[in-house]
Design an enzyme around this catalytic site. Structure first.
Site, mmCIF file in Angstrom:
data_model
loop_
_atom_site.group_PDB
_atom_site.id
_atom_site.type_symbol
_atom_site.label_atom_id
_atom_site.label_comp_id
_atom_site.label_asym_id
_atom_site.label_seq_id
_atom_site.Cartn_x
_atom_site.Cartn_y
_atom_site.Cartn_z
ATOM 1 N N HIS A 1 -5.130 -22.640 8.453
ATOM 2 C CA HIS A 1 -6.478 -23.002 8.018
ATOM 3 C C HIS A 1 -7.233 -21.793 7.473
ATOM 4 C CE1 HIS A 1 -10.547 -24.412 7.771
ATOM 5 N NE2 HIS A 1 -10.902 -23.362 8.503
ATOM 6 N N CYS B 1 -12.102 -29.847 4.882
ATOM 7 C CA CYS B 1 -11.102 -28.858 4.456
ATOM 8 C C CYS B 1 -9.821 -29.579 4.046
ATOM 9 C CB CYS B 1 -10.818 -27.869 5.581
ATOM 10 S SG CYS B 1 -9.485 -26.719 5.203
ATOM 11 N N CYS C 1 -6.072 -29.354 8.661
ATOM 12 C CA CYS C 1 -7.288 -30.185 8.753
ATOM 13 C C CYS C 1 -7.172 -31.556 8.090
ATOM 14 C CB CYS C 1 -8.472 -29.458 8.113
ATOM 15 S SG CYS C 1 -8.928 -27.927 8.926
ATOM 16 N N ASP D 1 -7.959 -8.024 -0.060
ATOM 17 C CA ASP D 1 -6.979 -8.271 1.000
ATOM 18 C C ASP D 1 -7.636 -7.994 2.329
ATOM 19 O OD1 ASP D 1 -6.687 -5.185 0.552
ATOM 20 O OD2 ASP D 1 -5.739 -5.607 2.474
ATOM 21 N N ASP E 1 0.858 -1.186 0.000
ATOM 22 C CA ASP E 1 0.000 0.000 0.000
ATOM 23 C C ASP E 1 0.898 1.242 0.000
ATOM 24 O OD1 ASP E 1 1.092 -0.148 2.472
ATOM 25 O OD2 ASP E 1 -0.768 0.135 3.569
ATOM 26 N N SER E 2 0.284 2.416 0.022
ATOM 27 C CA SER E 2 1.087 3.645 -0.070
ATOM 28 C C SER E 2 1.606 4.102 1.283
ATOM 29 C CB SER E 2 0.237 4.765 -0.651
ATOM 30 O OG SER E 2 -0.775 5.115 0.292
ATOM 31 N N CYS F 1 -6.758 -28.168 3.925
ATOM 32 C CA CYS F 1 -5.522 -27.496 4.349
ATOM 33 C C CYS F 1 -4.630 -28.460 5.137
ATOM 34 C CB CYS F 1 -5.836 -26.248 5.168
ATOM 35 S SG CYS F 1 -6.186 -26.551 6.909
ATOM 36 N N ASP G 1 -2.935 8.273 -1.880
ATOM 37 C CA ASP G 1 -4.207 8.939 -2.147
ATOM 38 C C ASP G 1 -4.623 9.749 -0.930
ATOM 39 O OD1 ASP G 1 -4.559 6.679 -0.628
ATOM 40 O OD2 ASP G 1 -6.420 6.049 -1.591
HETATM 41 ZN ZN LIG Z 1 -8.455 -26.416 7.248
#
Ligand SMILES: [Zn+2]
Ligand SMILES: [Zn+2]
Lengths: 416, 477
Positions: free
Chosen positions: A357, A320, A325, A282, A107-108, A322, A161
């Site tokens: 996760h 999940c 998990c 983000d 970012d700025s 990941c 900005d």
């Molecule tokens: Zn997970």
């Protein structure tokens, strides 16, 4: 300082990215694309985790890579303070500082300045503020911001900005900020020393005034930056207003450039914003909330510090994929809710596991969204997402989301 | 990094520990091999990484597998039982599929890592009262303060949790010496607890033919002569069930009888420096636990010693300068140093990152600093032990240890920074600190601060000169 507008229109700006549109949803404004940046390709829509100070909450770059992240944020304000520009120059930029082989966006630095330093004051020259340490008056200009981002070497850099709260009652001030942001973009373009390796994004301002937003879009688009951000929207505005602004802006933005909605957001915001034609998001929330023991899932957010989870031996989020998990039989750790409960607020590793996760959840959410766009089933995806999140109780759906999706042709409440 | 091949399940139980080479009879450095079915074969002397709540502090389980060479861990049961006795501790209710070890699954320890369980952490927090242990229980420090752990509950818990090795319960008065009057009582209690545990193990085997953890007998922190009755039962009726010894004080190995010398010795005496490690190895310790590793990590120190001492100490005029055992990573002079944490180290941290990043992470208190240090420091310890074994093999241990003592500083370097936040309860005997209440996650977008990065306000020492020097902004006037 500011070049004549005619030149802006005629001369394409140098760019260090290519944008390939893969698919457009035929109902909503959702898009799928491939963005090729100096440190590799990324798939749009995209969620970008925030590694504020060149590190993502205890995760090694290898672990971050494993979540499938290929672009993370660093904050210019923080890196400007530590390690500072001289050190960044000596080391050779933020990629080398944190040994991150993929892309970085910065970012700025202006947003933090204005949001956090109460005495910050914006003038035409730049942001004036008092040093928090000794009260010395200081000035942050568009040129400083770009110079620092050039030292950081991020693949995407943001213009400085003039940020003010969208909820500000001072319309004249909002208008001034919009015009000043356009003038500051010209100064940023002028100051940018590495357009061949770093992509400068403009930031659309204009508060909640759709006419100002339209005017800003026109001015910013004319300056032909490699990408476009919609700014000033992570503050206190109602989400219905937020959606109107995003919807209005994306109508006026060119098809062939990435669109980044700064500081957004929560899973619901992302699902709706994608339908409104935004590509990049983000938020620090997934890692922030992990520290408090919160697990993000399709059915909502669960606080695993709650005593009920002490005896819950199911994976953090069933199904999940990941590292945290996934069961050991599939190469994962098979971490249970009970174990996160056991370590929450007592061992940092517990928060790291939950961060893995949560970041994976958001990256996977946008990946699934992208798949749906390409397969022309984004409306069904959005509908299914809300259905699961609210366990089929349509009366609990947030009004703003229902309306915003209705506005792009998707009825998530009714049948069909 | 590839762990060594696990041994076949056909391994005979008798061969769990074999002494390969002993430098002499009695107290002398020795080489051994510890092999349990399905686990890494551990060449000894070696160390176990110390866990806190089931995890090597800072190191998530995926990083443990991928980026460390740690071959086994020590776990204290007291980290898991704060809900007892009012409620059944969660882990007692955990029954993973296929009869797998509940403890191993719960803490996500890889299959090939050795899992050693004791009642207390090492080093344990001393109980506030003078005589915390009772006839049938000991005092343990949990996340919510001191509680009592009954010997019978411990024995039952161990059978359920299925570690590879369990340290039997002893009446060890941590943090206090065992007065002559107390010795007799402690001996009686420990005999009783161990006998009961052995008895229940025998019944368990008869009834369920269960696979059982190897039982290590705790020695009381007095000489063997002073706990003679207990020693007699270890060499007598308990002998066939005892697979090793847990040592809480070096005095108890001083007169260790011949009949117990073949057993592996687990050192729980909390050595403070590598010098103290060498001292223990000289006394024939086989498996050590080293609290100073995580302590160095928390202090921001990257260990840097090698064995045998690679660099001769610098002779400066008349006096010899000793080398530090580690490098304090806090000071700003590391800020642009892109060299590894320690020269020649091949760990994940040193091959992927540099001092400049470490210094930055510490300066901004990012948790990754301690992750990278922990990986590196354990890697230094891995090499230290590998070199120690080589030295014993080469019969140069005595000289090498002497040279090490002369080369390196006797104490760890001072840290100039602050350790990581939280993780405090295990160091004090008081309740845990709760973090602030969380906000509703799906609120309106008005929570600006929630969206801002952590510690977004400038550091208090970021004066105008600093800001300007860092190119962040310029001074006015
Ligand atoms: Zn997970
Ligand atoms: Zn290293």
């Amino acid at each position: 300082m500011s070049a004549p507008e005619d030149d802006m229109v005629l001369l394409p700006r140098p760019s260090a990215l290519t944008f390939d549109l893969v698919a457009k949803c035929t109902t909503t404004k959702a898009r799928a694309a491939v963005l090729t940046l100096p440190h590799g390709k990324v798939q749009l829509p995209m969620f970008m985790p925030v590694a504020t100070q060149a590190s993502l909450k205890g995760l090694t770059p290898k672990q971050l890579e494993e979540t499938s992240c290929r672009l993370c944020l660093n904050n210019t304000y923080h890196l400007g303070l530590k390690p500072g520009q001289k050190t960044l120059d000596a080391i050779g930029g933020a990629h080398k500082l944190q040994s991150w082989p993929h892309n970085i966006l910065t970012d700025s630095g202006g947003f933090q300045m204005v949001s956090l330093l109460e005495l910050a004051q914006v003038t035409e020259e730049g942001v004036r503020f008092l040093s928090p340490h000794d009260g010395t008056p200081m000035l942050l200009t568009p040129e400083h911001s770009i110079s620092l981002q050039n030292s950081i070497g991020s693949d995407i850099i943001m213009q400085l900005d003039d940020v003010i709260a969208t909820t500000s009652p001072d319309h004249a001030r909002i208008e001034e900020a919009m015009h000043r942001s356009v003038r500051w973009l010209d100064r940023c373009i002028e100051a940018h020393e590495k357009p061949d390796s770093q992509n400068l994004f403009c930031i659309i301002q204009g508060g909640l005034d759709l006419e100002l937003r339209k005017e800003c879009c026109k001015e910013m688009v004319a300056r032909d930056t490699p990408g476009i951000a919609i700014g000033g929207l992570s503050g206190g505005e109602a989400k219905a207003e937020y959606c109107k602004v995003v919807d209005t802006c994306t109508d006026l933005l060119p098809d062939h450039k990435p669109r980044y909605v700064m500081g957004v957001g929560y899973p619901e915001d992302i699902v709706v914003s994608i339908a409104l034609g935004a590509d990049m998001f983000d938020c620090v929330w997934p890692t922030r909330t992990a520290r408090f023991g919160n697990a993000i899932t399709n059915s909502g957010v669960f606080n695993l510090k709650n005593a009920a989870y002490a005896y819950d031996f199911r994976p953090v989020d069933e199904g999940c994929t990941c590292t945290c998990c996934r069961p050991p039989s599939e190469g994962g750790l098979g971490i249970t809710r009970a174990y996160i409960h056991h370590t929450a607020a007592k061992e940092t590793a517990g928060a790291h596991l939950l961060s893995i996760h949560n970041v994976h959840y958001l990256l996977d959410l946008v990946r699934r969204a992208r798949e749906a766009i390409i397969e022309q089933r984004y409306p069904a995806f959005a509908k299914d997402y809300f259905n699961t999140l609210y366990a089929g109780q349509t009366e609990k759906y947030p009004r703003w989301a229902v309306d915003a999706l209705m506005g792009v042709g998707v009825d998530i409440v009714g049948g069909g | 990094m590839a762990p060594s091949e696990p041994h076949s399940l056909a391994q005979l139980p008798d061969e769990m520990f074999s002494i390969i080479k002993a430098a002499g009879n009695g107290l002398a450095p020795r080489l051994g091999r510890l092999s349990l079915p399905g686990r890494n074969v551990i060449e000894t002397p070696h160390y176990l990484a110390i866990t806190s709540r089931g995890v090597v502090p800072h190191v998530t389980q995926d990083t443990y597998v991928r980026d460390t060479n740690i071959s086994g861990v020590y776990v204290g049961l007291e980290d898991f039982i704060e809900r007892g006795p009012a409620q059944v501790p969660p882990i007692y209710k955990f029954n993973p599929p296929d009869g797998a070890s509940p403890l191993r699954c719960f803490i996500a320890l890889p299959e090939n890592s050795l899992l050693v369980l004791g009642a207390r952490r090492t080093p344990p927090v001393a109980a506030p009262s003078a005589n915390p242990n009772r006839t049938d229980s000991i005092a343990v420090c949990t996340a919510v303060g001191f509680k009592t752990l009954r010997a019978v509950d411990y024995a039952n818990a161990v059978e359920h949790l299925q570690p590879d090795i369990v340290v039997g319960l002893g009446d060890v008065p941590h943090g206090r010496s065992l007065g002559s009057k107390r010795i007799e009582k402690a001996t009686d209690r420990t005999i009783q607890w161990m006998s009961d545990h052995v008895q229940s193990r025998r019944e368990e085997v008869k009834e369920h033919n269960a696979k059982q953890a190897k039982l290590f007998a705790p020695l009381l922190p007095v000489s063997c002569l002073n706990q003679q009755y207990y020693i007699d039962s270890l060499t007598g009726e308990l002998a066939d069930e005892v697979s090793g010894l847990a040592i809480y004080d070096l005095i108890s190995v001083g007169d260790l009888p011949e009949a117990l010398q073949h057993l592996p010795r687990l050192d729980l005496t909390a050595p403070q420096t590598p010098h103290e490690v060498l001292q223990r190895i000289a006394l024939g310790m086989d498996i050590l636990t080293l609290p100073f590793v995580t302590a160095a990590t928390d202090a921001g120190i990257a260990l840097s010693f090698t064995f045998p001492a690679r660099t001769a100490s610098v002779t400066n005029g008349s006096h010899t300068e000793v080398l530090p055992l580690g490098t304090d990573m806090w000071p700003a002079h590391h800020a642009i140093d892109v060299s590894p944490l320690a020269e020649g180290c091949d760990c994940y941290s040193c091959t992927n990152h540099h001092r400049a990043y470490l210094q930055h992470l510490l300066a901004v208190k990012e948790m990754l600093a301690w992750v990278l240090l922990q990986i590196h420091n354990h890697s230094v310890i891995d090499r230290f032990f590998q070199a120690i074994r080589q030295s014993i093999k080469d019969t140069t241990f005595v000289e090498d240890a002497e040279a090490f003592r002369n080369t390196y500083d006797s104490a760890m370097p001072e840290s100039t920074g602050l350790g990581p936040r939280i993780r405090g309860y295990q160091f004090k005997s008081e309740g845990r600190g709760e973090s602030k209440k969380n906000k509703a996650p799906f609120g309106r977008l008005h929570e600006v601060k929630e969206k801002l990065p952590d510690s977004a306000l400038p550091n208090a020492d970021a004066g105008a000169d600093v800001l300007e020097e860092h190119g962040f902004a310029e001074k006015q006037q």
